[in-house]
Each structure stands twice: as structure tokens, then as C-alpha cells.
Design a protein around this motif. Structure first.
Motif, PDB file in Angstrom:
ATOM      1  N   ASN A 156      -4.983  -0.710 -16.638  1.00  0.00           N
ATOM      2  CA  ASN A 156      -3.949  -1.666 -16.226  1.00  0.00           C
ATOM      3  C   ASN A 156      -2.744  -0.940 -15.640  1.00  0.00           C
ATOM      4  N   PHE A 157      -2.349   0.167 -16.280  1.00  0.00           N
ATOM      5  CA  PHE A 157      -1.247   0.975 -15.752  1.00  0.00           C
ATOM      6  C   PHE A 157      -1.601   1.518 -14.365  1.00  0.00           C
ATOM      7  N   LYS A 158      -2.840   1.955 -14.230  1.00  0.00           N
ATOM      8  CA  LYS A 158      -3.294   2.511 -12.954  1.00  0.00           C
ATOM      9  C   LYS A 158      -3.155   1.476 -11.837  1.00  0.00           C
ATOM     10  N   LEU A 159      -3.552   0.244 -12.119  1.00  0.00           N
ATOM     11  CA  LEU A 159      -3.417  -0.832 -11.135  1.00  0.00           C
ATOM     12  C   LEU A 159      -1.950  -1.186 -10.893  1.00  0.00           C
ATOM     13  N   ALA A 160      -1.201  -1.324 -11.967  1.00  0.00           N
ATOM     14  CA  ALA A 160       0.204  -1.746 -11.859  1.00  0.00           C
ATOM     15  C   ALA A 160       1.050  -0.722 -11.109  1.00  0.00           C
ATOM     16  N   PHE A 161       0.751   0.562 -11.310  1.00  0.00           N
ATOM     17  CA  PHE A 161       1.552   1.635 -10.717  1.00  0.00           C
ATOM     18  C   PHE A 161       0.839   2.306  -9.540  1.00  0.00           C
ATOM     19  N   ASP A 162       0.126   1.483  -8.755  1.00  0.00           N
ATOM     20  CA  ASP A 162      -0.474   1.968  -7.505  1.00  0.00           C
ATOM     21  C   ASP A 162      -1.214   3.283  -7.663  1.00  0.00           C
ATOM     22  N   ASN A 163      -2.105   3.329  -8.641  1.00  0.00           N
ATOM     23  CA  ASN A 163      -2.924   4.527  -8.876  1.00  0.00           C
ATOM     24  C   ASN A 163      -2.060   5.768  -9.140  1.00  0.00           C
ATOM     25  N   PHE A 164      -0.899   5.532  -9.740  1.00  0.00           N
ATOM     26  CA  PHE A 164       0.049   6.606 -10.080  1.00  0.00           C
ATOM     27  C   PHE A 164       0.485   7.412  -8.856  1.00  0.00           C
ATOM     28  N   ASP A 165       0.623   6.715  -7.741  1.00  0.00           N
ATOM     29  CA  ASP A 165       1.113   7.330  -6.510  1.00  0.00           C
ATOM     30  C   ASP A 165       2.641   7.436  -6.632  1.00  0.00           C
ATOM     31  N   TYR A 166       3.127   8.629  -6.918  1.00  0.00           N
ATOM     32  CA  TYR A 166       4.561   8.820  -7.179  1.00  0.00           C
ATOM     33  C   TYR A 166       5.427   8.482  -5.971  1.00  0.00           C
ATOM     34  N   ILE A 167       4.895   8.619  -4.761  1.00  0.00           N
ATOM     35  CA  ILE A 167       5.667   8.268  -3.559  1.00  0.00           C
ATOM     36  C   ILE A 167       5.909   6.754  -3.536  1.00  0.00           C
ATOM     37  N   LYS A 168       4.860   5.986  -3.837  1.00  0.00           N
ATOM     38  CA  LYS A 168       5.016   4.526  -3.893  1.00  0.00           C
ATOM     39  C   LYS A 168       5.916   4.120  -5.055  1.00  0.00           C
ATOM     40  N   VAL A 169       5.691   4.724  -6.227  1.00  0.00           N
ATOM     41  CA  VAL A 169       6.479   4.359  -7.410  1.00  0.00           C
ATOM     42  C   VAL A 169       7.962   4.634  -7.159  1.00  0.00           C
ATOM     43  N   ALA A 170       8.260   5.746  -6.509  1.00  0.00           N
ATOM     44  CA  ALA A 170       9.661   6.110  -6.229  1.00  0.00           C
ATOM     45  C   ALA A 170      10.354   5.076  -5.344  1.00  0.00           C
ATOM     46  N   SER A 171       9.577   4.329  -4.579  1.00  0.00           N
ATOM     47  CA  SER A 171      10.174   3.364  -3.648  1.00  0.00           C
ATOM     48  C   SER A 171      10.105   1.917  -4.149  1.00  0.00           C
ATOM     49  N   TYR A 172       9.764   1.719  -5.405  1.00  0.00           N
ATOM     50  CA  TYR A 172       9.662   0.356  -5.938  1.00  0.00           C
ATOM     51  C   TYR A 172      10.993  -0.380  -5.809  1.00  0.00           C
ATOM     52  N   SER A 173      10.892  -1.599  -5.342  1.00  0.00           N
ATOM     53  CA  SER A 173      12.054  -2.469  -5.192  1.00  0.00           C
ATOM     54  C   SER A 173      12.330  -3.201  -6.503  1.00  0.00           C
ATOM     55  N   GLU A 174      13.451  -3.886  -6.547  1.00  0.00           N
ATOM     56  CA  GLU A 174      13.771  -4.714  -7.711  1.00  0.00           C
ATOM     57  C   GLU A 174      12.714  -5.798  -7.902  1.00  0.00           C
ATOM     58  N   ASP A 175      12.183  -6.342  -6.809  1.00  0.00           N
ATOM     59  CA  ASP A 175      11.121  -7.353  -6.911  1.00  0.00           C
ATOM     60  C   ASP A 175       9.880  -6.775  -7.597  1.00  0.00           C
ATOM     61  N   LYS A 176       9.522  -5.556  -7.237  1.00  0.00           N
ATOM     62  CA  LYS A 176       8.355  -4.904  -7.851  1.00  0.00           C
ATOM     63  C   LYS A 176       8.616  -4.649  -9.342  1.00  0.00           C
ATOM     64  N   ILE A 177       9.815  -4.229  -9.669  1.00  0.00           N
ATOM     65  CA  ILE A 177      10.170  -4.001 -11.072  1.00  0.00           C
ATOM     66  C   ILE A 177      10.055  -5.308 -11.858  1.00  0.00           C
ATOM     67  N   GLN A 178      10.534  -6.393 -11.290  1.00  0.00           N
ATOM     68  CA  GLN A 178      10.435  -7.699 -11.952  1.00  0.00           C
ATOM     69  C   GLN A 178       8.972  -8.128 -12.109  1.00  0.00           C
ATOM     70  N   GLU A 179       8.166  -7.820 -11.111  1.00  0.00           N
ATOM     71  CA  GLU A 179       6.725  -8.111 -11.188  1.00  0.00           C
ATOM     72  C   GLU A 179       6.095  -7.332 -12.348  1.00  0.00           C
ATOM     73  N   LEU A 180       6.452  -6.053 -12.481  1.00  0.00           N
ATOM     74  CA  LEU A 180       5.920  -5.224 -13.565  1.00  0.00           C
ATOM     75  C   LEU A 180       6.345  -5.752 -14.936  1.00  0.00           C
TER      76      LEU A 180
END
Length: 186
Positions: free
Chosen positions: A58-82
Motif C-alpha cells: 500500500n505504501f508502495k502504491l501511495a508513494f509512487d513506488n518510492f520515487d523520491y523525485i515524485k515524493v519531493a514534489s507532492y502538492s498539498e492536494d496529494k498530501i490530503q489524498e494520502l
């Protein structure tokens, strides 16, 4: 056929045994995998590793396969989704820490060439092989995990206390804490 002897902590079920047999204590040098364990270990703070392991996919799906480049750019909307994702640990501070830790992770890459080069320098690039006889002998922290924790915090990381760092070191094979009678130690 004789049953393999393992470290006592992993005998809960097959999920735990598989993790112990295939991953725990195996040296990891790839930044993507180091980031995955960093995320998982920081979410584990205050919880059991088993809880995290059960939610790993579930973490793998939620955090884009642990792609740190994508995670670093998460918006407030993505944080609220998580924060609404029942498949992960919905701790706002930990979710926000994952984003800021991804940013700090990339800063370390910029400074050292890779996160792997940075983290492994604390053990001179090779695993520390301990000789514990039972799990009660295994420490929760060491002077090296204290040093790494302090340095990571100085670099802006969150949820990286010495216990979390030592668990990360065990998970990524920076230390081999398999006990003496474990088949992995043999």
C-alpha cells in the motif's frame, strides 16, 4: 527436512520469515531502495515493523513506488489524498516528513553523488558483522546510529531518531544482526 533456524523475531508468519530470509541484513546500495526503507522506517516510528511490512505494498502504491523525485514534489492536494488513504499510516506529521525527507535526500545526493555514498561512509562502505547470541543482546541504538541520526537531523530529516536509524541500518544490511544460530549467519 530440518526447519531453518531463524532470528526469533521473524517467526510470527510467512511474511516475516520471507522478509528475514530475503531482505533483512542484505546490503542495499541503490538509492531508490534506501529511500524505500527510509520511508518505511520513519513511518514505523512508534509502531511495530510487522504493521509496516503488512502495509508495504500500500505504501508502495501511495508513494509512487518510492520515487523520491515524485515524493519531493507532492502538492498539498496529494498530501490530503494520502491522509485519506486507509492502506497506509495516516499520520500527518509522518506524511509531511516523507515529502521533506525526499527533498533532503536529494540534497544529499547533490552533495555526495548518491545517498548510498553518504550513508555507507559511516561504516566505511561495508557491513558491520555483529556476533550476537540472542535477540536480547541486539541493541536498539549504537554510537554510529547516534551519529547518523544527528547528521540527518542537521540536514533537515524528520523521524530519524537513533532507533529508527539503527533499524534502517539493519534493514539495509549496514549491520548484520542475525544471531549466532540463525541460518543467515551461517
Amino acid at each position: 527436512m530440518e526447519e531453518k533456524k531463524r532470528c526469533a523475531w521473524c517467526e510470527k508468519d510467512d511474511l516475516y520469515r520471507k522478509y528475514h530470509d530475503e531482505e533483512w541484513g542484505v546490503p542495499v546500495y541503490e538509492d531508490q531502495k534506501l529511500f524505500e526503507f527510509l520511508i518505511l522506517e520513519t513511518f514505523q516510528a512508534g509502531l511495530s515493523w510487522y504493521t509496516i511490512l503488512k502495509k508495504r505494498e500500500n505504501f508502495k502504491l501511495a508513494f509512487d513506488n518510492f520515487d523520491y523525485i515524485k515524493v519531493a514534489s507532492y502538492s498539498e492536494d496529494k498530501i490530503q489524498e494520502l491522509l485519506q488513504d486507509a492502506g497506509i499510516i495516516r499520520n500527518q506529521l509522518k506524511i509531511r516528513a516523507a515529502v521533506s525527507n525526499a527533498i533532503s535526500f536529494m540534497k544529499i545526493q547533490g552533495e555526495f553523488g548518491s545517498f548510498s555514498s553518504y550513508i555507507w561512509k559511516f561504516t566505511d562502505g561495508k557491513p558491520i558483522h555483529n556476533s550476537w547470541q540472542s535477540m536480547k543482546d541486539v541493541p536498539a541504538t549504537t554510537p554510529i546510529s547516534d551519529e547518523i541520526s544527528k547528521d540527518l537531523k542537521k540536514r533537515g530529516f524528520k523521524f530519524v531518531g537513533s532507533t529508527v536509524v539503527y533499524a534502517h541500518m539493519q534493514a539495509t544490511g549496514m549491520v548484520d544482526d542475525h544471531v549466532g544460530n540463525c541460518w543467515k549467519k551461517q
